[in-house]
Write a protein that holds these residues in place. Structure first.
Motif, PDB file in Angstrom:
ATOM      1  N   GLN A  85     104.631  27.650  30.074  1.00 24.58           N
ATOM      2  CA  GLN A  85     105.088  26.743  31.123  1.00 24.58           C
ATOM      3  C   GLN A  85     104.285  26.999  32.410  1.00 24.58           C
ATOM      4  O   GLN A  85     103.848  26.061  33.076  1.00 24.58           O
ATOM      5  CB  GLN A  85     106.586  26.935  31.368  1.00 24.58           C
ATOM      6  N   ALA A  86     104.075  28.262  32.728  1.00 24.02           N
ATOM      7  CA  ALA A  86     103.309  28.604  33.928  1.00 24.02           C
ATOM      8  C   ALA A  86     101.872  28.093  33.831  1.00 24.02           C
ATOM      9  O   ALA A  86     101.309  27.589  34.816  1.00 24.02           O
ATOM     10  CB  ALA A  86     103.317  30.122  34.135  1.00 24.02           C
ATOM     11  N   ILE A  87     101.270  28.201  32.661  1.00 27.90           N
ATOM     12  CA  ILE A  87      99.889  27.720  32.478  1.00 27.90           C
ATOM     13  C   ILE A  87      99.809  26.222  32.706  1.00 27.90           C
ATOM     14  O   ILE A  87      98.877  25.721  33.365  1.00 27.90           O
ATOM     15  CB  ILE A  87      99.382  28.097  31.070  1.00 27.90           C
ATOM     16  N   GLU A  88     100.788  25.470  32.211  1.00 33.76           N
ATOM     17  CA  GLU A  88     100.789  24.008  32.406  1.00 33.76           C
ATOM     18  C   GLU A  88     101.014  23.646  33.869  1.00 33.76           C
ATOM     19  O   GLU A  88     100.448  22.656  34.356  1.00 33.76           O
ATOM     20  CB  GLU A  88     101.862  23.359  31.530  1.00 33.76           C
ATOM     21  N   VAL A  89     101.831  24.408  34.569  1.00 29.77           N
ATOM     22  CA  VAL A  89     102.041  24.167  36.005  1.00 29.77           C
ATOM     23  C   VAL A  89     100.722  24.341  36.761  1.00 29.77           C
ATOM     24  O   VAL A  89     100.367  23.534  37.628  1.00 29.77           O
ATOM     25  CB  VAL A  89     103.128  25.106  36.567  1.00 29.77           C
TER      26      VAL A  89
ATOM     27  N   VAL B  54     103.006  21.806  43.900  1.00 31.56           N
ATOM     28  CA  VAL B  54     103.520  21.498  42.568  1.00 31.56           C
ATOM     29  C   VAL B  54     104.682  22.436  42.287  1.00 31.56           C
ATOM     30  O   VAL B  54     104.549  23.662  42.396  1.00 31.56           O
ATOM     31  CB  VAL B  54     102.421  21.643  41.496  1.00 31.56           C
ATOM     32  N   LEU B  55     105.823  21.849  41.938  1.00 30.90           N
ATOM     33  CA  LEU B  55     107.044  22.608  41.684  1.00 30.90           C
ATOM     34  C   LEU B  55     107.369  22.598  40.196  1.00 30.90           C
ATOM     35  O   LEU B  55     107.453  21.533  39.580  1.00 30.90           O
ATOM     36  CB  LEU B  55     108.204  21.998  42.471  1.00 30.90           C
ATOM     37  N   ALA B  56     107.553  23.795  39.615  1.00 33.92           N
ATOM     38  CA  ALA B  56     108.061  23.901  38.250  1.00 33.92           C
ATOM     39  C   ALA B  56     109.527  23.501  38.291  1.00 33.92           C
ATOM     40  O   ALA B  56     110.365  24.205  38.863  1.00 33.92           O
ATOM     41  CB  ALA B  56     107.903  25.332  37.735  1.00 33.92           C
ATOM     42  N   TYR B  57     109.850  22.370  37.684  1.00 37.24           N
ATOM     43  CA  TYR B  57     111.133  21.697  37.913  1.00 37.24           C
ATOM     44  C   TYR B  57     111.944  21.606  36.627  1.00 37.24           C
ATOM     45  O   TYR B  57     111.399  21.344  35.549  1.00 37.24           O
ATOM     46  CB  TYR B  57     110.845  20.291  38.445  1.00 37.24           C
TER      47      TYR B  57
ATOM     48  N   LYS C   2     107.265  20.825  55.008  1.00 40.76           N
ATOM     49  CA  LYS C   2     106.505  19.596  55.296  1.00 40.76           C
ATOM     50  C   LYS C   2     105.396  19.364  54.263  1.00 40.76           C
ATOM     51  O   LYS C   2     104.257  19.032  54.596  1.00 40.76           O
ATOM     52  CB  LYS C   2     105.894  19.654  56.697  1.00 40.76           C
ATOM     53  N   LEU C   3     105.751  19.521  53.005  1.00 43.96           N
ATOM     54  CA  LEU C   3     104.780  19.373  51.921  1.00 43.96           C
ATOM     55  C   LEU C   3     105.091  18.150  51.066  1.00 43.96           C
ATOM     56  O   LEU C   3     106.240  17.710  50.977  1.00 43.96           O
ATOM     57  CB  LEU C   3     104.796  20.621  51.031  1.00 43.96           C
ATOM     58  N   LYS C   4     104.077  17.626  50.442  1.00 41.89           N
ATOM     59  CA  LYS C   4     104.222  16.525  49.501  1.00 41.89           C
ATOM     60  C   LYS C   4     104.474  17.147  48.126  1.00 41.89           C
ATOM     61  O   LYS C   4     103.611  17.846  47.587  1.00 41.89           O
ATOM     62  CB  LYS C   4     102.953  15.681  49.489  1.00 41.89           C
ATOM     63  N   VAL C   5     105.656  16.891  47.566  1.00 44.40           N
ATOM     64  CA  VAL C   5     106.100  17.593  46.366  1.00 44.40           C
ATOM     65  C   VAL C   5     105.759  16.804  45.104  1.00 44.40           C
ATOM     66  O   VAL C   5     106.077  15.618  44.980  1.00 44.40           O
ATOM     67  CB  VAL C   5     107.620  17.853  46.411  1.00 44.40           C
ATOM     68  N   HIS C   6     105.114  17.491  44.160  1.00 41.61           N
ATOM     69  CA  HIS C   6     104.850  16.940  42.828  1.00 41.61           C
ATOM     70  C   HIS C   6     105.583  17.832  41.832  1.00 41.61           C
ATOM     71  O   HIS C   6     105.385  19.048  41.832  1.00 41.61           O
ATOM     72  CB  HIS C   6     103.348  16.940  42.528  1.00 41.61           C
ATOM     73  N   THR C   7     106.445  17.247  41.005  1.00 40.95           N
ATOM     74  CA  THR C   7     107.253  18.034  40.074  1.00 40.95           C
ATOM     75  C   THR C   7     106.748  17.893  38.649  1.00 40.95           C
ATOM     76  O   THR C   7     106.234  16.854  38.247  1.00 40.95           O
ATOM     77  CB  THR C   7     108.731  17.606  40.138  1.00 40.95           C
ATOM     78  N   ILE C   8     106.931  18.979  37.892  1.00 33.66           N
ATOM     79  CA  ILE C   8     106.554  18.979  36.478  1.00 33.66           C
ATOM     80  C   ILE C   8     107.601  19.742  35.688  1.00 33.66           C
ATOM     81  O   ILE C   8     108.026  20.836  36.084  1.00 33.66           O
ATOM     82  CB  ILE C   8     105.151  19.596  36.255  1.00 33.66           C
ATOM     83  N   LEU C   9     108.060  19.157  34.599  1.00 35.31           N
ATOM     84  CA  LEU C   9     108.923  19.841  33.645  1.00 35.31           C
ATOM     85  C   LEU C   9     108.108  20.085  32.382  1.00 35.31           C
ATOM     86  O   LEU C   9     107.552  19.137  31.809  1.00 35.31           O
ATOM     87  CB  LEU C   9     110.165  19.006  33.319  1.00 35.31           C
TER      88      LEU C   9
END
Length: 396
Positions: free
Chosen positions: A98-102, A5-8, A26-33
């Motif tokens: 923001q970090a807590i939601e990530v 999970v990337l903080a985006y 080689k990771l499956k990326v999930h993004t969150i703003l």
């Protein structure tokens, strides 16, 4: 493929991180703003679209205005918190939540890794990592920008190599906006002597004619403007729109970063500055001397700990209890006059105003003690000084 999970944010650094995590790790990326009030609906949709174009497996925009207000802004107002008597923690307070939601999102999707685009020279890397390590010690943190020490040109070249040809023209000033203020960084803030030009600030002067407004507080919370009641969040947003038209709330914060170097950043925070100063004035009228004194000490610590990423320390909950309890009588109206680039506090009206007591008027008439009683009090009050100077002569 393992998940990360990337903080985006949609900027160059986090866009680079998407491709790097996909191709190199080689990771499956999930993004969150995580939106704390700095993005319009159109901007959020554009960022979501870009995330999918870059290859994100899933993307969510999470707006946390209610949580951010209830868990941070409310206490920053209660404490009249201004870092180094200047900065209302416009950006630093956001990072914690923001970090807590990530973390919450990483746990939801079952991610083995968490990533963010912070560099190795600022405070954000610490704020993010401390929260991640505390709330999710089993999830590994990946920080490509910090670890690889890449230049902007390196990142652009890597993205172009992988078929990404967006325009990455660097803005002259770095802007980070949220409901509690906007930070402004540029070449001037890298020096100790240069001031940001007026054009660097997102809000420009639109109103020249003075305007008087009334802030309505109930137990420390901003519950209305000019007698029109609404939620504190809505009132903050309305006040920001009104006060920013006067270009109010501009300043430069200079402070010690968590890693020990001095830092300098410009900011504009029209609503936060007006609210904090108005709230503080109301407290002067309705709180006792010792309530004000101890709240100021604790609030100073609270602001510093929050600024430096220590929100999860239990002492923060202890301080919050004290500050909230101290707001029981902080109810009333504060009149503020808005002017180009500044504002003045006109006065307060409150049922709890201790200036309205029957005991006397300052500098005028005493109603509850005699002149002889005043003289006796003063004689005893000075005893400690008299004793010291009697024993230690010629100390002046």
């Amino acid at each position: 493929m393992e998940k990360v999970v990337l903080a985006y944010s949609g900027g160059l650094d986090t866009s680079y991180c998407v491709k790097y995590l996909m191709h190199e790790k080689k990771l499956k990326v999930h993004t969150i703003l995580v939106n704390t009030g700095g993005f319009s609906e159109k901007e959020l949709e554009d960022i979501k679209e870009r995330a999918y174009e870059l290859g994100s497996s899933s993307h969510i925009n999470k707006t946390i205005l209610n949580e951010f207000y209830e868990k941070a802004i409310k206490y920053l107002i209660y404490g009249n918190v201004l870092k180094n008597n200047t900065y209302p923690l416009s950006v630093s307070a956001e990072r914690i939540f923001q970090a807590i939601e990530v973390i919450n999102y990483a746990k939801k999707v079952g991610a083995k890794y968490i990533a963010h685009g912070s560099t190795g020279a600022g405070n954000d890397q610490i704020r993010f990592d401390v929260i991640f390590q505390t709330l999710a010690p089993d999830i590994e943190i990946i920080t490509p920008i910090r670890d690889l020490k890449l230049s902007r040109q390196d990142e652009v070249a890597y993205l172009e190599k992988h078929g990404v040809h967006y325009s990455w023209e660097k803005a002259q000033y770095s802007i980070n906006k949220g409901i509690w203020g906007t930070s402004v960084g540029g070449k001037e803030t890298l020096t100790s002597h240069s001031a940001l030009p007026g054009t660097a600030y997102p809000s420009q002067l639109e109103k020249q004619t003075e305007e008087t407004i009334t802030l309505n507080f109930d137990k420390g919370e901003l519950v209305g403007l000019n007698g029109s009641k609404d939620t504190p969040i809505k009132n903050i947003q309305k006040l920001e729109e009104i006060a920013s038209a006067f270009a109010i709330g501009r300043d430069t914060h200079v402070g010690d970063t968590i890693i020990g170097i001095k830092g300098r950043v410009g900011f504009e925070a029209a609503a936060p500055m007006v609210i904090i100063k108005a709230h503080h004035l109301l407290e002067k009228h309705v709180l006792t001397k010792w309530q004000q004194y101890w709240k100021e000490q604790l609030a100073n610590w609270y602001g510093m700990l929050l600024h430096e990423g220590n929100y999860l320390d239990p002492v923060m909950r202890n301080i919050e209890v004290f500050m909230e309890d101290a707001q029981k009588s902080v109810t009333g109206d504060v009149t503020v006059k808005l002017k180009p680039y500044h504002f003045t506090l006109e006065g307060v009206a409150s049922d709890h105003d201790m200036m309205k007591s029957d005991f006397g008027q300052y500098g005028e008439m005493n109603n509850s003690w005699t002149s002889d009683e005043a003289k006796g009090f003063i004689k005893i009050y000075g005893n400690a000084n008299k004793i010291y100077h009697n024993v230690n002569e010629n100390q002046l």
